[in-house]
Motif scaffolding. Sequence first.
Motif, PDB file in Angstrom:
ATOM      1  N   ALA A 116      56.054  40.792  40.277  1.00  0.00           N
ATOM      2  CA  ALA A 116      55.693  39.696  41.186  1.00  0.00           C
ATOM      3  C   ALA A 116      56.163  39.981  42.610  1.00  0.00           C
ATOM      4  O   ALA A 116      55.454  39.677  43.578  1.00  0.00           O
ATOM      5  CB  ALA A 116      56.275  38.378  40.686  1.00  0.00           C
ATOM      6  N   ILE A 117      57.350  40.568  42.755  1.00  0.00           N
ATOM      7  CA  ILE A 117      57.870  40.900  44.088  1.00  0.00           C
ATOM      8  C   ILE A 117      56.946  41.893  44.782  1.00  0.00           C
ATOM      9  O   ILE A 117      56.519  41.681  45.920  1.00  0.00           O
ATOM     10  CB  ILE A 117      59.305  41.486  44.007  1.00  0.00           C
ATOM     11  CG1 ILE A 117      60.304  40.411  43.570  1.00  0.00           C
ATOM     12  CG2 ILE A 117      59.726  42.073  45.351  1.00  0.00           C
ATOM     13  CD1 ILE A 117      61.687  40.954  43.235  1.00  0.00           C
ATOM     14  N   HIS A 121      57.269  49.923  32.664  1.00  0.00           N
ATOM     15  CA  HIS A 121      58.182  48.940  32.081  1.00  0.00           C
ATOM     16  C   HIS A 121      57.491  47.876  31.234  1.00  0.00           C
ATOM     17  O   HIS A 121      57.935  47.578  30.129  1.00  0.00           O
ATOM     18  CB  HIS A 121      59.016  48.284  33.189  1.00  0.00           C
ATOM     19  CG  HIS A 121      59.799  49.274  33.992  1.00  0.00           C
ATOM     20  ND1 HIS A 121      60.854  49.984  33.484  1.00  0.00           N
ATOM     21  CD2 HIS A 121      59.646  49.700  35.273  1.00  0.00           C
ATOM     22  CE1 HIS A 121      61.333  50.799  34.403  1.00  0.00           C
ATOM     23  NE2 HIS A 121      60.624  50.642  35.513  1.00  0.00           N
ATOM     24  N   VAL A 122      56.405  47.307  31.756  1.00  0.00           N
ATOM     25  CA  VAL A 122      55.673  46.309  30.962  1.00  0.00           C
ATOM     26  C   VAL A 122      54.880  47.017  29.867  1.00  0.00           C
ATOM     27  O   VAL A 122      54.694  46.480  28.779  1.00  0.00           O
ATOM     28  CB  VAL A 122      54.746  45.457  31.873  1.00  0.00           C
ATOM     29  CG1 VAL A 122      53.938  44.468  31.052  1.00  0.00           C
ATOM     30  CG2 VAL A 122      55.569  44.727  32.933  1.00  0.00           C
ATOM     31  N   LYS A 123      54.452  48.246  30.156  1.00  0.00           N
ATOM     32  CA  LYS A 123      53.732  49.102  29.205  1.00  0.00           C
ATOM     33  C   LYS A 123      52.485  48.424  28.652  1.00  0.00           C
ATOM     34  O   LYS A 123      52.267  48.373  27.445  1.00  0.00           O
ATOM     35  CB  LYS A 123      54.657  49.545  28.061  1.00  0.00           C
ATOM     36  CG  LYS A 123      55.848  50.361  28.526  1.00  0.00           C
ATOM     37  CD  LYS A 123      56.703  50.829  27.371  1.00  0.00           C
ATOM     38  CE  LYS A 123      57.987  51.485  27.812  1.00  0.00           C
ATOM     39  NZ  LYS A 123      57.891  52.636  28.639  1.00  0.00           N
ATOM     40  N   ASN A 124      51.684  47.928  29.582  1.00  0.00           N
ATOM     41  CA  ASN A 124      50.442  47.257  29.189  1.00  0.00           C
ATOM     42  C   ASN A 124      49.299  47.826  30.041  1.00  0.00           C
ATOM     43  O   ASN A 124      49.107  47.409  31.185  1.00  0.00           O
ATOM     44  CB  ASN A 124      50.592  45.744  29.390  1.00  0.00           C
ATOM     45  CG  ASN A 124      49.407  44.973  28.863  1.00  0.00           C
ATOM     46  OD1 ASN A 124      48.273  45.460  28.861  1.00  0.00           O
ATOM     47  ND2 ASN A 124      49.658  43.752  28.423  1.00  0.00           N
ATOM     48  N   LEU A 141      64.057  42.504  34.189  1.00  0.00           N
ATOM     49  CA  LEU A 141      63.206  41.405  34.644  1.00  0.00           C
ATOM     50  C   LEU A 141      61.946  42.021  35.247  1.00  0.00           C
ATOM     51  O   LEU A 141      61.721  41.998  36.458  1.00  0.00           O
ATOM     52  CB  LEU A 141      63.955  40.536  35.661  1.00  0.00           C
ATOM     53  CG  LEU A 141      65.152  39.758  35.110  1.00  0.00           C
ATOM     54  CD1 LEU A 141      65.943  39.125  36.236  1.00  0.00           C
ATOM     55  CD2 LEU A 141      64.710  38.702  34.113  1.00  0.00           C
ATOM     56  N   PHE A 142      61.121  42.584  34.362  1.00  0.00           N
ATOM     57  CA  PHE A 142      59.977  43.375  34.804  1.00  0.00           C
ATOM     58  C   PHE A 142      58.879  42.518  35.428  1.00  0.00           C
ATOM     59  O   PHE A 142      58.254  42.916  36.414  1.00  0.00           O
ATOM     60  CB  PHE A 142      59.423  44.207  33.647  1.00  0.00           C
ATOM     61  CG  PHE A 142      60.459  45.083  32.995  1.00  0.00           C
ATOM     62  CD1 PHE A 142      61.306  45.886  33.759  1.00  0.00           C
ATOM     63  CD2 PHE A 142      60.625  45.088  31.616  1.00  0.00           C
ATOM     64  CE1 PHE A 142      62.273  46.685  33.171  1.00  0.00           C
ATOM     65  CE2 PHE A 142      61.587  45.879  31.022  1.00  0.00           C
ATOM     66  CZ  PHE A 142      62.417  46.685  31.786  1.00  0.00           C
ATOM     67  N   ASN A 173      64.402  46.438  42.546  1.00  0.00           N
ATOM     68  CA  ASN A 173      65.100  47.437  41.723  1.00  0.00           C
ATOM     69  C   ASN A 173      66.189  46.815  40.863  1.00  0.00           C
ATOM     70  O   ASN A 173      66.374  47.208  39.710  1.00  0.00           O
ATOM     71  CB  ASN A 173      65.668  48.554  42.601  1.00  0.00           C
ATOM     72  CG  ASN A 173      64.578  49.461  43.135  1.00  0.00           C
ATOM     73  OD1 ASN A 173      63.585  49.726  42.453  1.00  0.00           O
ATOM     74  ND2 ASN A 173      64.730  49.928  44.356  1.00  0.00           N
ATOM     75  N   ILE A 174      66.886  45.836  41.403  1.00  0.00           N
ATOM     76  CA  ILE A 174      67.911  45.139  40.615  1.00  0.00           C
ATOM     77  C   ILE A 174      67.243  44.365  39.480  1.00  0.00           C
ATOM     78  O   ILE A 174      67.744  44.338  38.344  1.00  0.00           O
ATOM     79  CB  ILE A 174      68.764  44.211  41.519  1.00  0.00           C
ATOM     80  CG1 ILE A 174      69.632  45.073  42.440  1.00  0.00           C
ATOM     81  CG2 ILE A 174      69.627  43.269  40.686  1.00  0.00           C
ATOM     82  CD1 ILE A 174      70.276  44.328  43.594  1.00  0.00           C
ATOM     83  N   ALA A 175      66.092  43.750  39.756  1.00  0.00           N
ATOM     84  CA  ALA A 175      65.343  43.050  38.699  1.00  0.00           C
ATOM     85  C   ALA A 175      64.947  44.028  37.596  1.00  0.00           C
ATOM     86  O   ALA A 175      65.107  43.732  36.401  1.00  0.00           O
ATOM     87  CB  ALA A 175      64.113  42.369  39.295  1.00  0.00           C
TER      88      ALA A 175
END
Length: 199
Positions: free
Chosen positions: A119-120, A137-140, A113-114, A106-108
């Motif tokens: 990855a997490i 967030h990445v919207k892909n 830092l999407f 959540n902090i990322a």
Amino acid sequence: MNLWAQALVEDNEFRRQLIDQVVQTVSSETLDPDDISLTVKAFMIADLPNELIELLEKIILDDNSVFNDHRNLQNLLILTAIKADRTRVMEYINRLDKYDVPDIANIAINNELFEEAFAIFKKIDVNKSAMQVLIDHVKNLDRAYEFAERCNDPAVWSLLGHAQLDANMVKDAIDSFIKADDPTNYMDVVKVASKNSMF
């Protein structure tokens, strides 16, 4: 702490030598958690994030260290990297495994830092949250589809179906809902399809 404060002041000409010496000897010669805690705290108070990263790397990543699996130190290393050197965050996420996953993820996300957040979640197989990062967030959606195919999780297919429906990709959404075995959204599918004159 007073001694540390004096030693780590910016105008101390020997500060860099002291830091190098501490970093060099910290994991091999220090077994007392209180000493480690005091040293880390001193670096934080002196606002030395890059030097703190050096110190924490030595404490955590050194093979001979007794602090390899220390959760709070792993959290601090990742959080300090998020603040001071984002290029290192992905490496720490991949190498470490005792940090607080949801909090760090959540902090990322809050620090944009999407890829790191994805990855997490992917690392610990929290596929639904990983998919949410790709969609929100990445919207892909192409990447989201590839991820759904790889993990083949009904909840992930359902999330993808909703995102595809929101993007007016009705046929793709229907395919995703079928793979999710999720008929609950049929009215939304009909509504979007009708709006786009598909019926």
